[in-house]
Write a protein that holds these residues in place. Structure first.
Motif, short mmCIF file in Angstrom:
data_model
loop_
_atom_site.label_atom_id
_atom_site.label_comp_id
_atom_site.label_asym_id
_atom_site.label_seq_id
_atom_site.Cartn_x
_atom_site.Cartn_y
_atom_site.Cartn_z
N SER A 186 -17.55 30.10 23.25
CA SER A 186 -16.54 29.64 22.29
C SER A 186 -16.85 28.23 21.78
O SER A 186 -17.27 27.37 22.54
CB SER A 186 -15.17 29.65 22.97
N ASP A 217 -6.49 19.27 9.52
CA ASP A 217 -6.39 20.39 10.46
C ASP A 217 -5.52 20.03 11.67
O ASP A 217 -5.32 18.85 11.96
CB ASP A 217 -7.82 20.70 10.95
N ALA A 238 -15.02 28.84 7.67
CA ALA A 238 -16.19 29.18 8.47
C ALA A 238 -15.98 28.70 9.90
O ALA A 238 -15.62 27.55 10.13
CB ALA A 238 -17.43 28.51 7.87
N LEU A 239 -16.16 29.60 10.85
CA LEU A 239 -16.00 29.24 12.27
C LEU A 239 -17.30 29.55 13.00
O LEU A 239 -17.88 30.63 12.82
CB LEU A 239 -14.82 30.02 12.87
N VAL A 270 -24.39 24.13 10.23
CA VAL A 270 -23.16 24.77 9.74
C VAL A 270 -23.01 24.52 8.23
O VAL A 270 -22.74 25.44 7.45
CB VAL A 270 -21.91 24.23 10.49
N GLU A 280 0.55 35.47 13.66
CA GLU A 280 0.23 36.71 14.39
C GLU A 280 1.26 37.82 14.19
O GLU A 280 0.98 38.99 14.44
CB GLU A 280 0.12 36.41 15.89
N GLN A 321 -19.28 13.80 12.98
CA GLN A 321 -19.90 13.99 11.67
C GLN A 321 -19.30 13.02 10.65
O GLN A 321 -20.02 12.46 9.84
CB GLN A 321 -19.69 15.43 11.18
N ILE A 367 -18.56 22.76 21.33
CA ILE A 367 -18.52 21.64 20.36
C ILE A 367 -18.31 20.29 21.09
O ILE A 367 -19.04 19.33 20.83
CB ILE A 367 -17.44 21.86 19.26
N VAL A 415 -15.20 19.81 10.15
CA VAL A 415 -16.04 18.62 10.28
C VAL A 415 -15.54 17.82 11.49
O VAL A 415 -14.36 17.46 11.55
CB VAL A 415 -15.95 17.76 9.01
P1 C2E Z 1 -9.56 25.47 14.36
O1 C2E Z 1 -10.28 24.78 13.25
O2 C2E Z 1 -8.13 25.14 14.56
O3 C2E Z 1 -9.79 27.01 14.11
C1 C2E Z 1 -8.82 27.97 14.31
C2 C2E Z 1 -9.04 28.70 15.57
O4 C2E Z 1 -7.93 29.58 15.80
C3 C2E Z 1 -10.26 29.59 15.56
O5 C2E Z 1 -10.76 29.66 16.89
C4 C2E Z 1 -9.68 30.93 15.17
O6 C2E Z 1 -10.48 32.01 15.58
C5 C2E Z 1 -8.37 30.91 15.91
N1 C2E Z 1 -7.36 31.75 15.31
C6 C2E Z 1 -7.25 32.14 14.02
N2 C2E Z 1 -6.19 32.91 13.82
C7 C2E Z 1 -5.56 33.01 15.01
C8 C2E Z 1 -4.37 33.67 15.46
O7 C2E Z 1 -3.66 34.33 14.72
N3 C2E Z 1 -4.04 33.55 16.75
C9 C2E Z 1 -4.80 32.81 17.61
N4 C2E Z 1 -4.41 32.74 18.89
N5 C2E Z 1 -5.92 32.17 17.23
C10 C2E Z 1 -6.30 32.26 15.94
P2 C2E Z 1 -12.29 29.42 17.16
O8 C2E Z 1 -13.10 30.11 16.13
O9 C2E Z 1 -12.50 29.76 18.58
O10 C2E Z 1 -12.46 27.90 16.92
C11 C2E Z 1 -11.87 26.97 17.76
C12 C2E Z 1 -12.08 25.57 17.27
O11 C2E Z 1 -13.47 25.22 17.32
C13 C2E Z 1 -11.69 25.37 15.83
O12 C2E Z 1 -10.32 25.21 15.76
C14 C2E Z 1 -12.48 24.13 15.48
O13 C2E Z 1 -11.79 22.98 15.92
C15 C2E Z 1 -13.74 24.28 16.31
N6 C2E Z 1 -14.82 24.76 15.45
C16 C2E Z 1 -15.09 26.02 15.07
N7 C2E Z 1 -16.17 26.05 14.25
C17 C2E Z 1 -16.59 24.76 14.12
C18 C2E Z 1 -17.66 24.14 13.38
O14 C2E Z 1 -18.43 24.74 12.67
N8 C2E Z 1 -17.76 22.78 13.51
C19 C2E Z 1 -16.90 22.04 14.25
N9 C2E Z 1 -17.06 20.73 14.30
N10 C2E Z 1 -15.88 22.61 14.92
C20 C2E Z 1 -15.73 23.95 14.87
#
Ligand code: C2E
Ligand code: CA
Ligand code: CA
Length: 513
Positions: A274, A380, A261-262, A295, A440, A323, A279, A319
């Motif tokens: 973003s 992670d 979940a993102l 979340v 990718e 948190q 965050i 997390v």
């Molecule tokens: P993360 O946990 O490392 O999440 C992976 C990020 O890489 C996500 O960006 C995802 O959309 C992106 N991604 C996935 N596949 C690919 C790919 O093939 N190529 C590239 N270039 N990127 C890819 P997103 O969704 O923008 O999230 C960024 C960060 O924000 C996450 O990194 C996480 O650290 C944080 N985040 C997202 N949702 C939550 C949440 O609910 N709570 C908290 N605390 N942090 C969150």
């Protein structure tokens, strides 16, 4: 204070001397401040420990000028007609890693480090350059000189403090971050102190250990940040938050084992903001608890809906460190799982390597509670922190996610490939599953599969999408991806014990064969 603004040791481009009237004025101001200090003495003596510079002329810990006296004198010298034609720079010095000295060795040791730092600053800047301790581990220095001399001094201070402070053969702190604001370019005396401090904090955020000139763009960013924080405060109640989900695919079978979940924020004016932008702001402004709770509840609700529909993949949430340090995080998770009728080992908490490696009492007990609860733990952004094998062994983790920077570089960079190989070897030894994120290209996929990676996640398979789109994508996947998807699209992975993974395939009831 008589020598204020009159450096002797650093080369000044336009050395300034004061007339008798100026001296008389400065001495009068000093006497006034000293009077206030005298009145405060009794109170300061009875205070348990002077953690901040006092409001008198002298800082009781380091013996340097107090912030109040420094600011008054600076204002007298710069903000009146005497400031005309003058140029100089304000250095704002913040020690890196000082919090750990206080927390790990006690405040008495912290005070010794401050005294030693003041001594070093005096040595580098000379006896006559005005300086003060502003607060905690922060010092301000005024140099009446041109920009290049100010930058030279900033560099020398950074170098002198780089190795930390040595006391009784032991090294404390990890260097210093220095911000520099110039007069008259960066404003009045009060603005100089604030702006040099702003520049110092920007250096700290970037890792510390060096100096930087104040950049007005930082203030623009700060204003934007404040606006985001204000709007974010209302985002939950205005229903502007949303979760999207990205599948994790088992490398061997190409079946979906889990979704991550993102978080997304649909801002009414700014559009999609973003999570990498908001965050950290949520953490800084005390909003992460409310957002993290939202979340958790949203992901649990969705996981329950999918379970009922027969989609039996695990659901992961991210997390944050804040948190993890929350007292009731595990309890909240436990009652949420119960309320939604979900088994703990079907739910994953993704925790970044840097948080996992903090190894403080708080994070350790948070991990212990997750272990007792039996939720799946994933480390992670692996490879970006400084993991020790010993710490990793102690953690109740079942999964490591190789940071996407290594995945991106591995096809072209031998070092990145070697790191991926090393992570896989270590994970195998510890019985951990390895997920590669950010896959990718087919070349990356093939290399990762060949190297023995367990699961893959990335745009090659699917971008993050809404819960509804996940179900639709799942049904379309066999034709859009590979024929191998068709027999059993969603694979249930149930962890029977903390170190062994037993895969239990099952078919989603609502999906076509
Ligand atoms: P993360 O946990 O490392 O999440 C992976 C990020 O890489 C996500 O960006 C995802 O959309 C992106 N991604 C996935 N596949 C690919 C790919 O093939 N190529 C590239 N270039 N990127 C890819 P997103 O969704 O923008 O999230 C960024 C960060 O924000 C996450 O990194 C996480 O650290 C944080 N985040 C997202 N949702 C939550 C949440 O609910 N709570 C908290 N605390 N942090 C969150
Ligand atoms: Ca993640
Ligand atoms: Ca990641």
């Amino acid at each position: 204070m008589g020598h204020f603004l009159r450096p002797r040791t650093m080369p000044a481009s336009s050395p300034t001397t004061f007339g008798p009237l100026t001296w008389a004025l400065l001495i009068a101001v000093a006497a006034l401040v000293a009077g206030v200090a005298w009145a405060l003495r009794g109170r300061l003596r009875s205070a348990p420990s002077p953690r901040r510079a006092d409001h008198g002329t002298i800082d009781p810990v380091t013996g340097l000028m107090s912030r109040a006296a420094f600011e008054v004198a600076l204002a007298q010298a710069l903000d009146t007609e005497r400031g005309e034609g003058r140029s100089g720079g304000l250095l704002y010095v913040g020690l890196d890693g000082f919090r750990l000295v206080n927390e790990g060795h006690g405040h008495a040791q912290g005070d010794k480090v401050l005294v030693a730092t003041a001594g070093t600053l005096r040595q580098v800047c000379g006896e006559r350059v005005p300086m003060c301790r502003c607060a905690g581990d922060e010092f301000a220095i005024w140099l009446n000189a041109d920009t290049s001399a100010c930058e030279l001094l900033a560099r020398r201070v950074a170098e002198a403090l780089a190795g930390g402070v040595e006391l009784d053969g032991q090294r404390f702190t990890a260097g210093a971050s220095i911000g520099l604001a110039l007069f008259p370019r960066h404003g009045t005396s009060a603005q100089l102190v604030l702006r040099a401090a702003t520049a110092m904090r920007a250096v700290k955020r970037a890792g510390g250990g060096t100096h930087a000139l104040f950049d007005p763009r930082i203030e623009t960013e700060q204003r934007e940040e404040l606006k985001i924080a204000q709007d974010l405060r209302l985002a939950v109640s205005r229903k502007e938050l949303e979760l999207v989900y990205q599948p994790k695919i088992e490398a061997a079978s190409l079946q979906v084992t889990a979704v991550e979940a993102l978080l997304r924020w649909k801002h009414p004016q700014l559009g999609m903001v973003s999570p990498t932008r908001f965050i950290p702001i949520a953490e800084k402004h005390g909003l992460i608890e409310a957002i993290g709770n939202w979340v958790l509840e949203a992901a649990l609700t969705q996981a329950a809906v999918w379970r009922k529909a027969g989609l039996r993949m695990r659901v992961a949430i991210n997390v944050s460190g804040f948190q993890m340090r929350q007292d009731d995080f595990a309890k909240r998770l436990q009652s949420g799982l119960r309320a939604h009728g979900l088994q703990p080992n079907r739910f994953t908490c993704e925790i970044t390597e840097s948080v996992a490696m903090e190894d403080t009492q708080v994070t350790r007990s948070a991990f212990d509670r997750l272990r007792e609860l039996g939720v799946h733990v994933s480390i992670d952004d692996f490879g970006t922190g400084h993991s020790s094998l010993a710490t990793l062994r102690r953690l109740p983790a079942q999964e490591i996610k190789i940071d996407r920077a290594f995945v991106a570089d591995m096809a072209t960079d031998a070092d990145a490939k070697a790191i991926v190989a090393a992570v896989l070897t270590m994970a195998r030894a510890l019985g951990l599953r390895v997920v590669a994120e950010g896959v990718e290209t087919p070349a990356q996929r093939d290399l990762l599969v060949q190297m023995g990676c367990d699961e893959l996640q990335g745009y090659l398979f699917a971008k993050p999408m809404s819960a509804r789109a996940i179900a639709l994508w799942a049904m379309d996947a066999p034709t859009s991806l590979a024929q191998t998807f068709s027999p059993s699209l969603f694979k249930d992975t149930a962890i029977t014990d903390a170190r062994s993974t037993e895969i239990m395939p099952s078919r989603p009831a609502s999906l076509p064969r």
